[in-house]
Scaffold this active site. Structure first.
Site, PDB file in Angstrom:
ATOM      1  CB  ILE A  29      15.820   5.728   0.398  1.00  0.00           C
ATOM      2  CG1 ILE A  29      14.851   6.333   1.428  1.00  0.00           C
ATOM      3  CG2 ILE A  29      17.036   5.160   1.098  1.00  0.00           C
ATOM      4  CD1 ILE A  29      14.410   5.355   2.493  1.00  0.00           C
TER       5      ILE A  29
ATOM      6  CB  CYS B 135     -27.059 -20.396 -14.746  1.00  0.00           C
ATOM      7  SG  CYS B 135     -25.385 -21.033 -14.850  1.00  0.00           S
TER       8      CYS B 135
ATOM      9  CE  LYS C 220      11.315   1.789  -0.155  1.00  0.00           C
ATOM     10  NZ  LYS C 220      10.353   1.674  -1.237  1.00  0.00           N
TER      11      LYS C 220
ATOM     12  CE  LYS D 206      12.315   5.898   8.226  1.00  0.00           C
ATOM     13  NZ  LYS D 206      11.006   6.437   8.539  1.00  0.00           N
TER      14      LYS D 206
ATOM     15  CD  GLU E 205       4.985   5.831   0.956  1.00  0.00           C
ATOM     16  OE1 GLU E 205       4.962   5.469  -0.234  1.00  0.00           O
ATOM     17  OE2 GLU E 205       5.682   6.751   1.369  1.00  0.00           O
TER      18      GLU E 205
ATOM     19  CB  ALA F  54     -26.431   1.508  13.086  1.00  0.00           C
TER      20      ALA F  54
ATOM     21  CD  GLU G 203       9.616   3.366   9.630  1.00  0.00           C
ATOM     22  OE1 GLU G 203       8.512   3.702   9.215  1.00  0.00           O
ATOM     23  OE2 GLU G 203      10.333   4.075  10.345  1.00  0.00           O
TER      24      GLU G 203
ATOM     25  CB  CYS H 134     -26.904 -23.636 -17.264  1.00  0.00           C
ATOM     26  SG  CYS H 134     -26.979 -22.009 -18.036  1.00  0.00           S
TER      27      CYS H 134
HETATM   28  S1  IVH Z   1      11.582   7.110   5.241  1.00  0.00           S
HETATM   29  C1  IVH Z   1      13.891  10.763   2.610  1.00  0.00           C
HETATM   30  N1  IVH Z   1       9.989   5.127   5.747  1.00  0.00           N
HETATM   31  O1  IVH Z   1       9.879   4.863   0.088  1.00  0.00           O
HETATM   32  C2  IVH Z   1      13.219   9.501   2.545  1.00  0.00           C
HETATM   33  N2  IVH Z   1      10.054   5.916   3.510  1.00  0.00           N
HETATM   34  O2  IVH Z   1      12.399   4.713  -1.514  1.00  0.00           O
HETATM   35  C3  IVH Z   1      12.986   8.903   3.898  1.00  0.00           C
HETATM   36  N3  IVH Z   1       8.514   4.741   1.992  1.00  0.00           N
HETATM   37  O3  IVH Z   1      10.420   8.275  -0.430  1.00  0.00           O
HETATM   38  C4  IVH Z   1      11.879   7.998   3.782  1.00  0.00           C
HETATM   39  N4  IVH Z   1       7.675   3.390   3.502  1.00  0.00           N
HETATM   40  O4  IVH Z   1       7.955   7.471  -0.045  1.00  0.00           O
HETATM   41  C5  IVH Z   1      10.448   5.942   4.791  1.00  0.00           C
HETATM   42  N5  IVH Z   1       8.580   3.391   6.381  1.00  0.00           N
HETATM   43  C6  IVH Z   1       9.046   4.211   5.443  1.00  0.00           C
HETATM   44  C7  IVH Z   1       8.594   4.144   4.111  1.00  0.00           C
HETATM   45  C8  IVH Z   1       9.125   5.005   3.162  1.00  0.00           C
HETATM   46  C9  IVH Z   1       7.639   3.755   2.228  1.00  0.00           C
HETATM   47  C10 IVH Z   1       8.733   5.378   0.679  1.00  0.00           C
HETATM   48  C11 IVH Z   1       8.917   6.860   0.777  1.00  0.00           C
HETATM   49  C12 IVH Z   1      10.305   7.114   0.280  1.00  0.00           C
HETATM   50  C13 IVH Z   1      10.586   5.897  -0.552  1.00  0.00           C
HETATM   51  C14 IVH Z   1      12.044   5.614  -0.548  1.00  0.00           C
END
Ligand code: IVH
Length: 750
Positions: A93, A471, A139, A316, A200, A44, A137, A441
């Site tokens: 990737i 109903c 995806k 990564k 994303e 609110a 991490e 019904c």
């Molecule tokens: S790092 C150069 N981290 O998955 C690409 N990508 O298949 C480095 N994605 O293009 C990407 N979660 O759009 C990264 N935690 C994450 C991600 C992620 C989803 C997507 C992203 C990427 C694709 C790769």
């Protein structure tokens, strides 16, 4: 000093200052709400700040800013997407290993491990060292986006496209509240002149499930999963549609950058945190093969608890210097690898197709399945939406089907395993099955046709509705909705209780709940049910304790629940929580609402505008004959002045887009209907008269018990200063920075 300043009121901020302050506050609360899930103020209060800003911007067009939080509800539709050349290519990737839950359990020697070893060996070799620190991490299963900030302001947002050129989706991205338009300076040592954030956009699982359920009720096609819903939404040319869809954003990478040096992924994360950009979490550190595999496994178990869909994990290399050394192939970085988790899918038998009656009377075919355990819970039913869905998938009773949970929540049939089809299956035709009447019904039914999809490729979806307001099956679902937490919050009134009350004829409208006695409830014998373990529970008595609690919450609803909760509880199509709130801002009570001209005006305006959109004078999709064109032109000149007149009449109410023409029409129809009239009659018979708790039809005028009073707050209070300020403002008062002749009260100390 300019002349005007000499006469400016010292303790009152100028409109420009106030607009700036409101924008800052709203951005701050947007961030808290979406990225940290720890809101500091009530909805609110947020609405109040929002309206104040809207009103000021209306009065002062010179303060227009395309980044204002008010413009995030969506501006005008655009013609088509502009193309944007990425500053740095947006790569994908390369290494996508498939990792099944089973493979993870017995990891030694699996293909996944082999691929991981290969990735590691390549990285080690590339760097010429034994140990390489990495992060792992989730995806995110969303749509990749690039956000470019220049000097702390969002410059543009773009999709990946082909990696070098994408679509400019800035107008849609502006509607996503978790994406800051302006970066916070508070915690960051400095704002980087250029920052391209990659991440994303996705639809949170629960919001996706709720949206699909609503679409089913309205006879609209549902989305297969949150990713499709997100992609479909971002493709919209009209940002108003996007603003209504619950999208969110999380960052996971960096593109072009000018600013303080970033040595590791952690430095980058600290920068995002300082700038108020929401980022993907958790991020797990690992230093060798074993800990990496462990981390991937950890993410696989934890992903069911995340509020977004994950289809894997991303590994990564931690240090940016090492990443630079490793470089890229033509399509992907050599410093990252992705693991795809195979979503849990199970085969089971479809034993029957039944028909479910929704609270608005919509009749939905439902697959009855032999119970199977999928992603942590037992699945025994899955919606089949409508006849076209059944036909397209060729689903028959007796089939073996492959099932998963869309968005980790909604059980869904992926396909029929045709090889397993027994000789005797039965086809299902909803129309024949219904044979002109509601299966629950026996009341009359109606077929409504909805067109869906783009004009050039439109599909017809037929939805059946039971027209009988009495109903019992509809009534059960109406009761459950009426009692739900967001409506009247009646504790313990679940499906079992609602079904029994209806079956015993103890209730024929939701208001009959207010006539139930303690004995009525305590003695209720509930049917046995199938538990999530697959076992049958015994039939049981509702009991004294639960009866007392339910009666207490019924009595609290009667005296204390505001008008908005009652309106929402009625379950009128297209009247969700936000719409109900907007209605209760405009009307003090149901009586006022019922005789309202305002709703009729909103409907008429929407109808006229829609007519114009659907009957254009020039169109790429239809050839318009000359006579048709002149007819449309004539109709336009009739509609235009009327639209203008209505716009003028409605403008002082500053009505939010939540209360559109369809909702207004449905409200009018409901209060005109027999059941609406009955509802009002019984309400007054019971002495219930729900009142608005946010009544403020003309947002420019302050209302509330403290309206017209000015407060100055000073010293250390017994309450947080901002909370005190919000409290006073919520009640209509004004808070100013220094004492003057206008000050009504000075608030100090305890
Ligand atoms: S790092 C150069 N981290 O998955 C690409 N990508 O298949 C480095 N994605 O293009 C990407 N979660 O759009 C990264 N935690 C994450 C991600 C992620 C989803 C997507 C992203 C990427 C694709 C790769």
């Amino acid at each position: 000093m300019q002349q005007a300043d000499l006469f400016a009121n010292q303790d009152e901020p100028s409109p420009e200052q106030r607009v700036k302050e409101l924008r800052r506050q709203l951005e701050h609360h947007n961030r808290l709400y979406y990225s940290k899930a720890t809101p500091e103020i009530s909805d609110a209060e947020y609405d109040r700040l929002f309206r104040e800003l809207e009103e000021l911007e209306r009065k002062h067009p010179e303060l227009h800013d395309p980044d204002s939080p008010t413009l995030r509800v969506g501006g005008e539709p655009i013609e088509g997407f502009e193309k944007v050349r990425h500053l740095v290519p947006m790569l994908s990737i390369d290494d996508v290993f498939e990792l099944t839950p089973e493979a993870l359990e017995k990891s030694p020697g699996t293909r996944a491990e082999k691929e991981l070893i290969e990735f590691y060996q390549r990285v080690r070799k590339g760097l010429g060292q034994d140990d390489v620190a990495v992060t792992i991490e989730p995806k995110i299963d969303g749509v990749a986006v690039s956000l470019v900030y220049r000097n702390g302001k969002l410059d543009y947002a773009a999709t990946r496209g082909d990696g070098s050129t994408g679509d400019d989706i800035t107008h849609n991205v502006r509607t996503i509240r978790s994406i800051p338009m302006e970066l916070t300076r508070a915690k960051a040592p400095s704002i980087p002149p250029l920052l391209e954030v990659r991440g994303e956009i996705f639809m949170p699982n629960e919001a996706f499930a709720a949206m699909n359920a609503e679409r089913d009720e309205a006879g609209l096609p549902t989305f297969a999963n949150p990713r499709n819903a997100t992609a479909g939404t971002l493709k919209q040319l009209d940002p108003k549609i996007v603003a209504k869809r619950p999208l969110a954003f999380l960052a996971h990478g960096i593109g072009a950058y000018e600013g303080p040096a970033l040595e590791t992924e952690h430095d980058f994360h600290s920068l995002l945190d300082a700038l108020g950009i929401p980022r993907n979490q958790p991020v797990i550190d690992a230093h060798d093969l074993e800990t990496t595999l462990e981390a991937v496994g950890h993410i696989n178990t934890l992903r069911h608890e995340l509020d977004y869909g994950t289809d894997g994990a991303v590994v990564k290399v931690l240090k940016r210097s090492e990443r630079e050394k490793l470089g890229f192939t033509s399509r992907a970085p050599r410093w990252a690898a992705a693991y795809k988790f195979i979503p849990e899918q199970k085969e089971t038998t479809l034993t029957d197709i039944t028909i479910q009656v929704g609270r608005t009377g919509v009749l939905t075919p439902v697959a009855e399945l032999k119970p199977v355990l999928i992603s942590g819970s037992t699945v025994s039913r899955a919606t089949l939406h409508n006849q076209s869905y059944i036909d397209e998938k060729d689903i028959r009773i007796g089939d073996t089907v492959l099932v998963h949970k869309a968005g980790e929540i909604i059980p869904e049939i992926i396909k029929v395993i045709e090889d397993c089809r027994p000789k005797q299956t039965r086809r299902f035709y909803l129309h024949d099955h219904l044979d002109g009447s509601c299966p629950a019904c026996g009341g009359p039914i109606e077929e409504r046709v909805n067109l869906s999809g783009p004009k050039e490729n439109q599909r017809r979806i037929i939805t059946h509705y039971c027209l009988n307001f009495e109903c019992p099956a509809q009534l059960i679902n109406k009761l459950i909705h009426f009692a739900s937490r967001k409506a009247l919050d009646l504790e313990g009134l679940d499906e079992a209780v609602a079904s029994k009350l209806v079956e015993n004829s103890q209730i024929s409208t939701p208001l009959d709940l207010f006539r139930l006695s303690h004995v009525d409830l305590a003695e209720l014998m509930l049917d046995s049910a199938t538990l999530s373990s697959g076992k049958q529970s015994k039939s049981r008595r509702f009991g004294d304790e639960r009866a007392t609690k339910l009666l207490q919450s019924i009595s609290a609803a009667k005296d204390k629940k505001p008008l908005s909760k009652w309106i929402y509880g009625l379950g009128i199509p297209q009247v969700g929580e936000a719409t109900a709130k907007e209605v209760s801002r405009l009307f003090m009570s149901i009586k006022e609402l019922r005789k309202s001209q305002l709703l009729a005006d909103i409907y008429e305006r929407g109808y006229a505008i829609t007519w114009k959109i659907e009957h254009p004078i020039n169109s790429d999709y239809e050839t318009i004959s000359e006579s048709e064109r002149s007819f449309r032109k004539a109709k336009f000149s009739e509609l235009n002045p009327r639209i203008k007149e209505l716009e003028k009449k409605l403008s002082e109410y500053v009505i939010s887009s939540e209360l559109g023409a369809v909702a207004a029409k449905n409200l009018i129809d409901y209060f005109d209907s027999n059941s609406g009239n009955q509802f009002i009659y019984h309400l007054s018979e019971l002495g219930i008269d729900p009142q608005s708790d946010n009544f403020n039809p003309f947002p420019s005028e302050k209302s509330g018990p403290l309206a017209g009073l000015t407060f100055v707050i000073t010293g250390t209070l017994s309450m947080d200063r901002d909370d005190m300020k919000a409290f006073i403002e919520e009640k209509g008062g004004k808070v100013s920075g220094s004492v003057s002749a206008k000050t009504s009260y000075l608030v100090a100390g305890e």
